[in-house]
Motif scaffolding. Structure first.
Motif, PDB file in Angstrom:
ATOM      1  N   MET A 109      39.471 -29.234  -0.903  1.00  0.00           N
ATOM      2  CA  MET A 109      39.385 -27.959  -0.219  1.00  0.00           C
ATOM      3  C   MET A 109      38.628 -26.970  -1.093  1.00  0.00           C
ATOM      4  O   MET A 109      38.902 -26.848  -2.285  1.00  0.00           O
ATOM      5  CB  MET A 109      40.798 -27.420   0.049  1.00  0.00           C
ATOM      6  CG  MET A 109      40.853 -26.030   0.657  1.00  0.00           C
ATOM      7  SD  MET A 109      42.503 -25.293   0.469  1.00  0.00           S
ATOM      8  CE  MET A 109      43.550 -26.609   1.095  1.00  0.00           C
ATOM      9  N   ASN A 110      37.650 -26.289  -0.501  1.00  0.00           N
ATOM     10  CA  ASN A 110      36.960 -25.197  -1.183  1.00  0.00           C
ATOM     11  C   ASN A 110      37.310 -23.893  -0.480  1.00  0.00           C
ATOM     12  O   ASN A 110      37.269 -23.829   0.752  1.00  0.00           O
ATOM     13  CB  ASN A 110      35.436 -25.376  -1.142  1.00  0.00           C
ATOM     14  CG  ASN A 110      34.941 -26.392  -2.142  1.00  0.00           C
ATOM     15  OD1 ASN A 110      35.648 -26.759  -3.068  1.00  0.00           O
ATOM     16  ND2 ASN A 110      33.721 -26.867  -1.961  1.00  0.00           N
ATOM     17  N   LEU A 111      37.637 -22.885  -1.251  1.00  0.00           N
ATOM     18  CA  LEU A 111      37.906 -21.565  -0.693  1.00  0.00           C
ATOM     19  C   LEU A 111      36.987 -20.567  -1.378  1.00  0.00           C
ATOM     20  O   LEU A 111      37.125 -20.294  -2.566  1.00  0.00           O
ATOM     21  CB  LEU A 111      39.362 -21.162  -0.897  1.00  0.00           C
ATOM     22  CG  LEU A 111      39.756 -19.830  -0.244  1.00  0.00           C
ATOM     23  CD1 LEU A 111      39.726 -19.948   1.274  1.00  0.00           C
ATOM     24  CD2 LEU A 111      41.122 -19.377  -0.707  1.00  0.00           C
ATOM     25  N   VAL A 112      36.024 -20.050  -0.630  1.00  0.00           N
ATOM     26  CA  VAL A 112      35.046 -19.119  -1.174  1.00  0.00           C
ATOM     27  C   VAL A 112      35.324 -17.718  -0.649  1.00  0.00           C
ATOM     28  O   VAL A 112      35.350 -17.502   0.574  1.00  0.00           O
ATOM     29  CB  VAL A 112      33.609 -19.534  -0.795  1.00  0.00           C
ATOM     30  CG1 VAL A 112      32.611 -18.494  -1.287  1.00  0.00           C
ATOM     31  CG2 VAL A 112      33.280 -20.903  -1.381  1.00  0.00           C
ATOM     32  N   SER A 113      35.543 -16.766  -1.542  1.00  0.00           N
ATOM     33  CA  SER A 113      35.767 -15.373  -1.162  1.00  0.00           C
ATOM     34  C   SER A 113      34.436 -14.626  -1.202  1.00  0.00           C
ATOM     35  O   SER A 113      33.685 -14.733  -2.168  1.00  0.00           O
ATOM     36  CB  SER A 113      36.754 -14.707  -2.130  1.00  0.00           C
ATOM     37  OG  SER A 113      38.014 -15.334  -2.071  1.00  0.00           O
ATOM     38  N   ILE A 114      34.167 -13.874  -0.149  1.00  0.00           N
ATOM     39  CA  ILE A 114      32.962 -13.055  -0.079  1.00  0.00           C
ATOM     40  C   ILE A 114      33.385 -11.601  -0.249  1.00  0.00           C
ATOM     41  O   ILE A 114      34.078 -11.057   0.621  1.00  0.00           O
ATOM     42  CB  ILE A 114      32.231 -13.238   1.259  1.00  0.00           C
ATOM     43  CG1 ILE A 114      31.917 -14.720   1.505  1.00  0.00           C
ATOM     44  CG2 ILE A 114      30.954 -12.404   1.290  1.00  0.00           C
ATOM     45  CD1 ILE A 114      31.321 -14.990   2.869  1.00  0.00           C
ATOM     46  N   PRO A 115      33.020 -10.952  -1.353  1.00  0.00           N
ATOM     47  CA  PRO A 115      33.417  -9.548  -1.560  1.00  0.00           C
ATOM     48  C   PRO A 115      32.972  -8.673  -0.394  1.00  0.00           C
ATOM     49  O   PRO A 115      31.876  -8.836   0.140  1.00  0.00           O
ATOM     50  CB  PRO A 115      32.690  -9.177  -2.854  1.00  0.00           C
ATOM     51  CG  PRO A 115      32.531 -10.470  -3.582  1.00  0.00           C
ATOM     52  CD  PRO A 115      32.281 -11.487  -2.506  1.00  0.00           C
ATOM     53  N   ARG A 116      33.808  -7.759  -0.010  1.00  0.00           N
ATOM     54  CA  ARG A 116      33.552  -6.967   1.189  1.00  0.00           C
ATOM     55  C   ARG A 116      32.350  -6.034   1.042  1.00  0.00           C
ATOM     56  O   ARG A 116      31.775  -5.596   2.039  1.00  0.00           O
ATOM     57  CB  ARG A 116      34.794  -6.154   1.556  1.00  0.00           C
ATOM     58  CG  ARG A 116      35.179  -5.100   0.540  1.00  0.00           C
ATOM     59  CD  ARG A 116      36.435  -4.390   0.946  1.00  0.00           C
ATOM     60  NE  ARG A 116      36.559  -3.101   0.286  1.00  0.00           N
ATOM     61  CZ  ARG A 116      37.280  -2.098   0.763  1.00  0.00           C
ATOM     62  NH1 ARG A 116      37.933  -2.234   1.894  1.00  0.00           N
ATOM     63  NH2 ARG A 116      37.343  -0.967   0.111  1.00  0.00           N
ATOM     64  N   ASP A 117      31.939  -5.715  -0.201  1.00  0.00           N
ATOM     65  CA  ASP A 117      30.794  -4.835  -0.411  1.00  0.00           C
ATOM     66  C   ASP A 117      29.464  -5.590  -0.485  1.00  0.00           C
ATOM     67  O   ASP A 117      28.424  -4.985  -0.745  1.00  0.00           O
ATOM     68  CB  ASP A 117      30.974  -4.030  -1.704  1.00  0.00           C
ATOM     69  CG  ASP A 117      32.098  -3.008  -1.595  1.00  0.00           C
ATOM     70  OD1 ASP A 117      32.350  -2.529  -0.475  1.00  0.00           O
ATOM     71  OD2 ASP A 117      32.724  -2.696  -2.625  1.00  0.00           O
ATOM     72  N   THR A 118      29.493  -6.908  -0.260  1.00  0.00           N
ATOM     73  CA  THR A 118      28.283  -7.713  -0.340  1.00  0.00           C
ATOM     74  C   THR A 118      27.221  -7.191   0.628  1.00  0.00           C
ATOM     75  O   THR A 118      27.471  -7.023   1.823  1.00  0.00           O
ATOM     76  CB  THR A 118      28.580  -9.187  -0.019  1.00  0.00           C
ATOM     77  OG1 THR A 118      29.535  -9.686  -0.962  1.00  0.00           O
ATOM     78  CG2 THR A 118      27.315 -10.029  -0.069  1.00  0.00           C
TER      79      THR A 118
END
Length: 323
Positions: A109-118
């Protein structure tokens, strides 16, 4: 294009093999189907009714039939996880945004977080803005299209949780315990004057909201860590034997605060066919450089500017199972 003033670089840290907030859903479903006797049967029926009548919300941007076939054939799946900050009179923004990739072939399993300010192109608007604004502009569909465009991937499912529902869920499980890293008094959005002492503390629903929203005494990255800690605490408390008599309350909270294009059969199949993917978890938060960019109105707006190399790296992490 406006002038760019580079701010302090923010580097995310890998969080290791920890449970994530998506498992609230799977943990509760597991409780539904593993129960015993008439009580468990009534819970199962209540869960099925709640999912089908309240939580199941198909979207135009995802062909669910494709996802169903992948689940049937035990193929890798990509799931968009949206933690949405919606309040009365506000269209809302995605406060937490992650891509969960499940590969049953190698149980990973991969869990990638995308910062909300991207900073990225908002699909449907034709210009660049913070990625969390996509939800405010066009709801779940625009968020899905924008993430797919940013990472050049295909999403099979989405799960959206209203962050306001965290308060209700914490109260439904009877409160949670967290390890607080920073001592502060809440004088922000809620202005309750709660004192969050450093160390192990007990939280009810109201105190939880102040805990997950604060970012002025540390950082947005630290706030993301507190959100993960709260989600984990809810899962641990909700899955405990002591919470069996609280399951109906938990179902009601989920029904009022969660949406997904999964139906009940999808959830059961995921739990049964993809449950071993949790054995090998890789968590990653997209990295970039903080920058102030001048908009057309002359305002300097903070963004996280992500390089093409970083985007390619994340793309490869998500697509590795299909390469």
């Amino acid at each position: 294009m406006g002038c760019i003033y580079l701010a302090e670089s923010r580097r995310a840290k890998k969080t290791g093999k920890s449970k994530r907030w998506w498992k609230i859903l799977l943990a509760v479903v597991a409780i539904f189907v593993i129960g015993v006797g008439v009580y468990a049967f009534s819970i199962y029926n209540n869960a099925k009714h709640t999912v089908e009548e309240k939580m199941h919300q198909p979207v135009d941007s995802i062909d669910t039939a494709v996802g169903k076939k992948k689940v049937k054939d035990n193929e890798p799946l990509n799931v968009l996880l949206l933690g949405v900050d919606e309040r009365s009179g506000d269209s809302g923004r995605s406060d937490a945004l992650m891509v969960l990739s499940l590969d049953p072939k190698d149980d990973s399993m991969n869990l990638v977080s995308i910062p909300r300010d991207t900073r990225t192109e908002i699909v449907g608007k034709g210009y660049e803005d913070k990625i969390n604004h996509a939800y405010a502009y066009g709801g779940t569909d625009m968020s899905i299209n924008t993430v797919e465009n940013l990472l050049d991937i295909e999403l099979d499912y989405y799960v959206k949780v209203n962050m306001e529902g965290l308060s209700e869920m914490v109260d439904a499980v009877g409160g949670i315990t967290v390890d607080n890293k920073t001592d502060w008094i809440d004088e922000g959005y809620y202005k309750k004057g709660y004192h969050y002492e450093k160390g192990e503390i007990e939280l009810d629903g109201a105190k939880t909201m102040g805990f997950v929203r604060m970012r002025h005494f540390d950082s947005d990255f630290a706030r993301t860590g507190r959100q993960r800690q709260v989600f984990q605490a809810i899962v641990d408390k909700g899955a405990s034997v002591a919470s069996v008599n609280k399951i109906d309350d938990m179902i009601d909270v989920l029904g009022n605060n969660m949406e997904t294009n999964m139906d009940f059969s999808d959830m059961k199949n995921l739990m049964m066919n993809y449950r071993d993917t949790r054995k090998n978890v890789v968590s990653y938060q997209m990295e970039g450089e903080g920058a102030y960019i001048t908009n057309s109105s002359g305002q300097d707006i903070y963004y996280l500017v992500v390089s093409d190399d970083e985007i390619q790296k994340v793309h490869d992490m998500i697509k590795k199972a299909k390469s």
